[in-house]
Design a protein around this motif. Sequence first.
Motif, PDB file in Angstrom:
ATOM      1  N   GLU A 195      14.085   9.478 -12.568  1.00 41.06           N
ATOM      2  CA  GLU A 195      14.835   8.615 -11.890  1.00 41.06           C
ATOM      3  C   GLU A 195      14.154   8.195 -10.573  1.00 41.06           C
ATOM      4  O   GLU A 195      13.692   7.147 -10.074  1.00 41.06           O
ATOM      5  CB  GLU A 195      16.145   8.870 -11.490  1.00 41.06           C
ATOM      6  CG  GLU A 195      17.141   7.912 -10.485  1.00 41.06           C
ATOM      7  CD  GLU A 195      18.347   8.727 -10.049  1.00 41.06           C
ATOM      8  OE1 GLU A 195      18.881   7.865  -9.360  1.00 41.06           O
ATOM      9  OE2 GLU A 195      18.595   9.598 -10.455  1.00 41.06           O
ATOM     10  N   SER A 196      13.393   9.287 -10.061  1.00 41.21           N
ATOM     11  CA  SER A 196      12.542   9.138  -9.061  1.00 41.21           C
ATOM     12  C   SER A 196      11.341   8.446  -9.153  1.00 41.21           C
ATOM     13  O   SER A 196      10.873   7.337  -8.539  1.00 41.21           O
ATOM     14  CB  SER A 196      12.095  10.513  -8.338  1.00 41.21           C
ATOM     15  OG  SER A 196      13.247  11.203  -7.791  1.00 41.21           O
ATOM     16  N   TYR A 197      10.900   8.347 -10.492  1.00 44.26           N
ATOM     17  CA  TYR A 197       9.707   7.709 -10.757  1.00 44.26           C
ATOM     18  C   TYR A 197      10.079   6.245 -11.198  1.00 44.26           C
ATOM     19  O   TYR A 197       9.324   5.230 -10.384  1.00 44.26           O
ATOM     20  CB  TYR A 197       8.921   8.169 -12.287  1.00 44.26           C
ATOM     21  CG  TYR A 197       7.999   7.596 -12.821  1.00 44.26           C
ATOM     22  CD1 TYR A 197       6.647   7.346 -12.547  1.00 44.26           C
ATOM     23  CD2 TYR A 197       8.230   6.574 -13.917  1.00 44.26           C
ATOM     24  CE1 TYR A 197       5.691   6.625 -12.958  1.00 44.26           C
ATOM     25  CE2 TYR A 197       7.236   5.763 -14.432  1.00 44.26           C
ATOM     26  CZ  TYR A 197       6.127   5.944 -14.078  1.00 44.26           C
ATOM     27  OH  TYR A 197       4.992   5.074 -14.596  1.00 44.26           O
ATOM     28  N   ASP A 198      11.000   6.020 -11.416  1.00 44.53           N
ATOM     29  CA  ASP A 198      11.562   4.608 -11.762  1.00 44.53           C
ATOM     30  C   ASP A 198      11.773   3.950 -10.472  1.00 44.53           C
ATOM     31  O   ASP A 198      11.622   2.687 -10.364  1.00 44.53           O
ATOM     32  CB  ASP A 198      12.938   4.675 -12.718  1.00 44.53           C
ATOM     33  CG  ASP A 198      12.785   4.933 -13.965  1.00 44.53           C
ATOM     34  OD1 ASP A 198      11.631   4.865 -14.776  1.00 44.53           O
ATOM     35  OD2 ASP A 198      13.686   5.438 -14.696  1.00 44.53           O
ATOM     36  N   ASN A 199      12.089   4.427  -9.376  1.00 44.36           N
ATOM     37  CA  ASN A 199      12.747   3.975  -8.102  1.00 44.36           C
ATOM     38  C   ASN A 199      11.131   3.487  -7.465  1.00 44.36           C
ATOM     39  O   ASN A 199      10.941   2.731  -6.808  1.00 44.36           O
ATOM     40  CB  ASN A 199      13.254   4.988  -7.242  1.00 44.36           C
ATOM     41  CG  ASN A 199      14.938   4.939  -7.622  1.00 44.36           C
ATOM     42  OD1 ASN A 199      15.389   4.171  -8.302  1.00 44.36           O
ATOM     43  ND2 ASN A 199      15.258   6.140  -7.305  1.00 44.36           N
ATOM     44  N   ALA A 200      10.201   4.431  -7.653  1.00 46.39           N
ATOM     45  CA  ALA A 200       8.829   4.255  -7.360  1.00 46.39           C
ATOM     46  C   ALA A 200       8.103   3.095  -7.916  1.00 46.39           C
ATOM     47  O   ALA A 200       7.639   2.005  -7.160  1.00 46.39           O
ATOM     48  CB  ALA A 200       8.030   5.281  -7.555  1.00 46.39           C
ATOM     49  N   VAL A 201       8.614   2.884  -9.078  1.00 45.59           N
ATOM     50  CA  VAL A 201       7.935   1.753  -9.889  1.00 45.59           C
ATOM     51  C   VAL A 201       8.604   0.257  -9.244  1.00 45.59           C
ATOM     52  O   VAL A 201       7.872  -0.684  -8.980  1.00 45.59           O
ATOM     53  CB  VAL A 201       8.021   1.710 -11.348  1.00 45.59           C
ATOM     54  CG1 VAL A 201       7.973   0.540 -12.119  1.00 45.59           C
ATOM     55  CG2 VAL A 201       7.299   2.884 -12.040  1.00 45.59           C
ATOM     56  N   SER A 202      10.100   0.424  -9.021  1.00 47.34           N
ATOM     57  CA  SER A 202      10.795  -0.722  -8.524  1.00 47.34           C
ATOM     58  C   SER A 202      10.314  -1.307  -7.137  1.00 47.34           C
ATOM     59  O   SER A 202      10.161  -2.179  -6.912  1.00 47.34           O
ATOM     60  CB  SER A 202      12.260  -0.486  -8.739  1.00 47.34           C
ATOM     61  OG  SER A 202      12.785  -1.561  -7.919  1.00 47.34           O
ATOM     62  N   THR A 203      10.056  -0.148  -6.449  1.00 51.36           N
ATOM     63  CA  THR A 203       9.508  -0.342  -5.207  1.00 51.36           C
ATOM     64  C   THR A 203       8.336  -0.833  -4.997  1.00 51.36           C
ATOM     65  O   THR A 203       7.847  -1.898  -4.279  1.00 51.36           O
ATOM     66  CB  THR A 203       9.471   0.870  -4.197  1.00 51.36           C
ATOM     67  OG1 THR A 203      10.688   1.632  -4.326  1.00 51.36           O
ATOM     68  CG2 THR A 203       9.035   0.574  -2.865  1.00 51.36           C
ATOM     69  N   LEU A 204       7.222  -0.652  -5.980  1.00 52.19           N
ATOM     70  CA  LEU A 204       5.955  -1.138  -6.050  1.00 52.19           C
ATOM     71  C   LEU A 204       6.007  -2.597  -6.391  1.00 52.19           C
ATOM     72  O   LEU A 204       5.318  -3.333  -5.901  1.00 52.19           O
ATOM     73  CB  LEU A 204       5.085  -0.391  -6.989  1.00 52.19           C
ATOM     74  CG  LEU A 204       3.747  -0.845  -7.190  1.00 52.19           C
ATOM     75  CD1 LEU A 204       2.958  -0.866  -6.062  1.00 52.19           C
ATOM     76  CD2 LEU A 204       3.026  -0.066  -8.485  1.00 52.19           C
ATOM     77  N   ALA A 213       0.920  -1.114   0.041  1.00 52.27           N
ATOM     78  CA  ALA A 213       0.048   0.044  -0.143  1.00 52.27           C
ATOM     79  C   ALA A 213       0.812   1.143   0.374  1.00 52.27           C
ATOM     80  O   ALA A 213       0.503   2.077  -0.809  1.00 52.27           O
ATOM     81  CB  ALA A 213      -0.918  -0.201   1.242  1.00 52.27           C
ATOM     82  N   ASN A 214       1.970   1.301   0.691  1.00 55.42           N
ATOM     83  CA  ASN A 214       2.779   2.271   0.944  1.00 55.42           C
ATOM     84  C   ASN A 214       3.538   2.549  -0.248  1.00 55.42           C
ATOM     85  O   ASN A 214       3.457   3.786  -1.137  1.00 55.42           O
ATOM     86  CB  ASN A 214       3.666   2.086   1.962  1.00 55.42           C
ATOM     87  CG  ASN A 214       4.811   3.373   2.073  1.00 55.42           C
ATOM     88  OD1 ASN A 214       4.388   4.526   1.747  1.00 55.42           O
ATOM     89  ND2 ASN A 214       5.736   3.357   2.621  1.00 55.42           N
ATOM     90  N   ALA A 215       3.897   1.439  -1.416  1.00 54.24           N
ATOM     91  CA  ALA A 215       4.727   1.575  -2.525  1.00 54.24           C
ATOM     92  C   ALA A 215       3.645   2.187  -3.553  1.00 54.24           C
ATOM     93  O   ALA A 215       4.217   2.913  -4.405  1.00 54.24           O
ATOM     94  CB  ALA A 215       5.303   0.224  -2.842  1.00 54.24           C
ATOM     95  N   ARG A 216       2.277   1.719  -3.471  1.00 54.45           N
ATOM     96  CA  ARG A 216       1.381   2.255  -4.409  1.00 54.45           C
ATOM     97  C   ARG A 216       0.985   3.945  -4.421  1.00 54.45           C
ATOM     98  O   ARG A 216       1.134   4.503  -5.178  1.00 54.45           O
ATOM     99  CB  ARG A 216       0.188   1.445  -4.254  1.00 54.45           C
ATOM    100  CG  ARG A 216       0.013   0.184  -4.926  1.00 54.45           C
ATOM    101  CD  ARG A 216      -1.127  -0.521  -4.694  1.00 54.45           C
ATOM    102  NE  ARG A 216      -1.147  -1.971  -5.166  1.00 54.45           N
ATOM    103  CZ  ARG A 216      -1.965  -2.930  -5.294  1.00 54.45           C
ATOM    104  NH1 ARG A 216      -3.157  -2.703  -4.285  1.00 54.45           N
ATOM    105  NH2 ARG A 216      -1.937  -4.110  -5.844  1.00 54.45           N
TER     106      ARG A 216
END
Length: 425
Positions: A194-203, A173-176
């Motif tokens: 780069e920040s967007y890619d990190n968020a996708v990887s965390t999700l 839920a936090n990753a989404r």
Amino acid sequence: MDQTVTDARARPERTARKEDAGKNASVPDSAASSDVKTMAARPPSRPGRRFRRVGALAITLAAICAVWLGNRYLISHTVEQFSMKPVDLTVELSGPGTLDAMRTSLISSRLQGVIATMRVDRNDRVSQGDVIAEIVTDDLKSELGASMASVDAARKAVDLAKADRQRAEAALANARLSFDRQETLLEKNAASKESYDNAVSTLRQAEADLNRSLAAIEQAKAQEQAAAATAAVQRVKLDDGTIRAPFDGVVVSRDHYVGDTITPGSEIVRLVDPASIVLSARFDESSIYRLSPGQKAIIRFNGAGKDSSIEAAVLRIDKQVDTETREFSVDLRPETLPPNWALGQRAMTTIAVDTRKGVLAVPNDAIERRQGKPGVWIIDSGRAYWIAVTLGDAGGPFVEVVQGLEPGDVILSEPRDVYFGMKIA
């Protein structure tokens, strides 16, 4: 006179012979002369006496014969009589049988072990579920304890996996949320790629963690089920150590005692359901067409006496004939059982198979066979005569007469010491 002369002439010769004999046998002269006088004085026998004795004997024998013949043929004798008339005859079949049971159980153990306790003995009555015997099961109890511990461990593993799933769900839920925020900022050019890619990887990592926690839960549940199944098997084995009665019945035999080692399948006791006891009777194959289920019967056990009879009914008729004896079996269900009974006990049964209306029948005791032919003593003109008859079906103490007698004939019901032409009172 002539006789005296003859004796006088013969006397010298006899005297001379006596003297010669006296010399050889040392007989006194006085004894010899005494014998001569006695012979001279004896009167001659009379032939008429012999004939008188024979005549008296003949008269005596004739008198005896006259008395015997008069008593035999002139004096009336009182006997039991039976008058012939049409009657209703219940036709019966009789045959031997033995007690058997349709529901019997050879109770044995499914385990190998030592008998710890025996709760029943011969002739004991038991109910369904009652304990028959118990086997030593200490090792099975230990195995069941280990299995139950495995079940507890598997249950805790399931709880742990469920806690991991909750943690993974929170992380997802936090990753989404982070992904949605970075996606919005990227659209406004307020965030870097780069920040967007990190968020996708965390999700994606959070989703993978959740899937792994779900799989861990299923695995833990499977392990719990396996441990529970193992425990159930051990519990069944432990229950098999306690042998129980499968139905209400009577213990008719017991083959083992406390301390005996038994193997799977070995008989411990034999249990019989008294409600399933039948009498298996045997009859000749020629009688099979006269029998049908439901017919009434009477059972008499050997040694129980004529008055100790039990009512029964035909239950079933076997469909197989013994090829050697040419007999078939009929099972009869008794309405009651004697106080003392045993499987294999012998008895005689009589089944009522038909009722004949208006037939001539005579008592069984009235039948007298001569050279294998049946016959009766009939009374004609006050005298008894034996005549041959043709017999039919039997029913109780009577038997049907097909030919030889007519209504109104009088016969002897129990002929004893009867002879041809005997005068009947």
